[in-house]
Motif scaffolding. Structure first.
Motif, PDB file in Angstrom:
ATOM      1  N   ILE A  22       0.841  -1.204   0.000  1.00 15.34           N
ATOM      2  CA  ILE A  22       0.000   0.000   0.000  1.00 15.34           C
ATOM      3  C   ILE A  22       0.873   1.250   0.000  1.00 15.34           C
ATOM      4  O   ILE A  22       0.639   2.196  -0.766  1.00 15.34           O
ATOM      5  N   SER A  23       1.908   1.255   0.838  1.00 18.98           N
ATOM      6  CA  SER A  23       2.802   2.417   0.930  1.00 18.98           C
ATOM      7  C   SER A  23       3.530   2.668  -0.388  1.00 18.98           C
ATOM      8  O   SER A  23       3.585   3.807  -0.875  1.00 18.98           O
ATOM      9  N   LEU A  24       4.099   1.603  -0.967  1.00 21.57           N
ATOM     10  CA  LEU A  24       4.829   1.772  -2.219  1.00 21.57           C
ATOM     11  C   LEU A  24       3.904   2.095  -3.383  1.00 21.57           C
ATOM     12  O   LEU A  24       4.283   2.840  -4.298  1.00 21.57           O
ATOM     13  N   GLY A  25       2.693   1.571  -3.351  1.00 22.09           N
ATOM     14  CA  GLY A  25       1.709   1.921  -4.378  1.00 22.09           C
ATOM     15  C   GLY A  25       1.347   3.394  -4.311  1.00 22.09           C
ATOM     16  O   GLY A  25       1.284   4.082  -5.340  1.00 22.09           O
ATOM     17  N   ALA A  26       1.129   3.896  -3.108  1.00 23.26           N
ATOM     18  CA  ALA A  26       0.819   5.317  -2.930  1.00 23.26           C
ATOM     19  C   ALA A  26       2.009   6.189  -3.320  1.00 23.26           C
ATOM     20  O   ALA A  26       1.841   7.236  -3.960  1.00 23.26           O
ATOM     21  N   PHE A  27       3.200   5.746  -2.962  1.00 25.49           N
ATOM     22  CA  PHE A  27       4.419   6.470  -3.330  1.00 25.49           C
ATOM     23  C   PHE A  27       4.529   6.591  -4.850  1.00 25.49           C
ATOM     24  O   PHE A  27       4.833   7.656  -5.383  1.00 25.49           O
ATOM     25  N   GLY A  28       4.257   5.493  -5.531  1.00 26.02           N
ATOM     26  CA  GLY A  28       4.313   5.505  -6.995  1.00 26.02           C
ATOM     27  C   GLY A  28       3.257   6.406  -7.604  1.00 26.02           C
ATOM     28  O   GLY A  28       3.515   7.131  -8.570  1.00 26.02           O
ATOM     29  N   ALA A  29       2.055   6.360  -7.034  1.00 22.22           N
ATOM     30  CA  ALA A  29       0.950   7.138  -7.588  1.00 22.22           C
ATOM     31  C   ALA A  29       1.112   8.641  -7.352  1.00 22.22           C
ATOM     32  O   ALA A  29       0.633   9.440  -8.156  1.00 22.22           O
ATOM     33  N   HIS A  30       1.784   9.011  -6.280  1.00 18.66           N
ATOM     34  CA  HIS A  30       1.873  10.435  -5.941  1.00 18.66           C
ATOM     35  C   HIS A  30       3.276  11.010  -6.168  1.00 18.66           C
ATOM     36  O   HIS A  30       3.439  11.932  -6.948  1.00 18.66           O
ATOM     37  N   ALA A  31       4.266  10.446  -5.506  1.00 22.83           N
ATOM     38  CA  ALA A  31       5.611  11.031  -5.561  1.00 22.83           C
ATOM     39  C   ALA A  31       6.307  10.778  -6.897  1.00 22.83           C
ATOM     40  O   ALA A  31       7.050  11.632  -7.379  1.00 22.83           O
ATOM     41  N   LEU A  32       6.092   9.607  -7.470  1.00 24.45           N
ATOM     42  CA  LEU A  32       6.820   9.272  -8.697  1.00 24.45           C
ATOM     43  C   LEU A  32       6.109   9.706  -9.963  1.00 24.45           C
ATOM     44  O   LEU A  32       6.718   9.728 -11.036  1.00 24.45           O
ATOM     45  N   LYS A  33       4.849  10.059  -9.855  1.00 21.65           N
ATOM     46  CA  LYS A  33       4.063  10.418 -11.039  1.00 21.65           C
ATOM     47  C   LYS A  33       4.694  11.568 -11.822  1.00 21.65           C
ATOM     48  O   LYS A  33       4.687  11.561 -13.055  1.00 21.65           O
ATOM     49  N   SER A  34       5.259  12.519 -11.123  1.00 20.80           N
ATOM     50  CA  SER A  34       5.849  13.671 -11.801  1.00 20.80           C
ATOM     51  C   SER A  34       7.328  13.462 -12.135  1.00 20.80           C
ATOM     52  O   SER A  34       7.915  14.256 -12.868  1.00 20.80           O
ATOM     53  N   ILE A  35       7.923  12.363 -11.625  1.00 24.54           N
ATOM     54  CA  ILE A  35       9.353  12.132 -11.828  1.00 24.54           C
ATOM     55  C   ILE A  35       9.621  11.134 -12.950  1.00 24.54           C
ATOM     56  O   ILE A  35      10.507  11.344 -13.775  1.00 24.54           O
ATOM     57  N   LEU A  36       8.838  10.058 -12.984  1.00 29.82           N
ATOM     58  CA  LEU A  36       9.070   8.992 -13.960  1.00 29.82           C
ATOM     59  C   LEU A  36       8.292   9.234 -15.244  1.00 29.82           C
ATOM     60  O   LEU A  36       7.206   9.807 -15.219  1.00 29.82           O
ATOM     61  N   ASP A  37       8.868   8.776 -16.347  1.00 35.73           N
ATOM     62  CA  ASP A  37       8.110   8.851 -17.595  1.00 35.73           C
ATOM     63  C   ASP A  37       7.050   7.747 -17.587  1.00 35.73           C
ATOM     64  O   ASP A  37       7.029   6.885 -16.715  1.00 35.73           O
ATOM     65  N   GLU A  38       6.185   7.802 -18.565  1.00 32.23           N
ATOM     66  CA  GLU A  38       5.034   6.888 -18.626  1.00 32.23           C
ATOM     67  C   GLU A  38       5.436   5.408 -18.620  1.00 32.23           C
ATOM     68  O   GLU A  38       4.840   4.587 -17.934  1.00 32.23           O
ATOM     69  N   SER A  39       6.480   5.056 -19.376  1.00 35.61           N
ATOM     70  CA  SER A  39       6.877   3.642 -19.450  1.00 35.61           C
ATOM     71  C   SER A  39       7.463   3.148 -18.132  1.00 35.61           C
ATOM     72  O   SER A  39       7.194   2.018 -17.710  1.00 35.61           O
TER      73      SER A  39
END
Length: 128
Positions: A22-39
């Motif tokens: 849950i924590s890593l999923g939320a991290f990906g959805a919020h913190a990484l959304k603006s950092i990582l490209d779509e792929s």
């Protein structure tokens, strides 16, 4: 029902892995959304989905083990499931975050361990 120490350990591991999923999923959805490209975000999300689903499976398999606590096959299945989940999901997390393509070569090992774990669980249910 009295739970032995192995069952308690796997239930605690599953609870911890769910909190982590849950924590890593939320991290990906919020913190990484603006950092990582779509792929890369898609790769990260695949790791997160498999982490979540296999954690649910780890819970279920542990309850099956509680019904058959003498089954070595089911115990081996639990170990393989946990290890496979770590290798599969975390290699994808790190691949996406660190952009290290070599980690993509490790992911199939985790996937293979997960397949073997589920097949071993089925075999243990039928044969033990």
């Amino acid at each position: 029902m009295i739970l032995n120490n192995k069952i308690k350990i796997f239930l605690a591991l599953a609870a911890f892995m769910m909190a982590l999923a849950i924590s890593l999923g939320a991290f990906g959805a919020h913190a990484l959304k603006s950092i990582l490209d779509e792929s890369m975000l898609k790769i990260y999300n695949t790791g997160s989905q498999y982490h979540f689903y296999n954690t649910l499976g780890l819970f279920a398999a542990t309850f099956i083990y509680a019904l058959k606590p003498d089954s070595k096959k089911i115990f081996i299945s639990l170990c393989l499931m946990f290890l496979g989940m770590i290798i599969f999901s975390f290699s994808l997390y790190f691949l996406a975050i660190l952009s290290l393509p070599i980690l993509g070569a490790i992911t199939p090992i985790g996937g293979t361990l997960l397949i073997i774990a589920w097949l071993t669980l089925a075999y243990g249910i039928l044969k033990d």
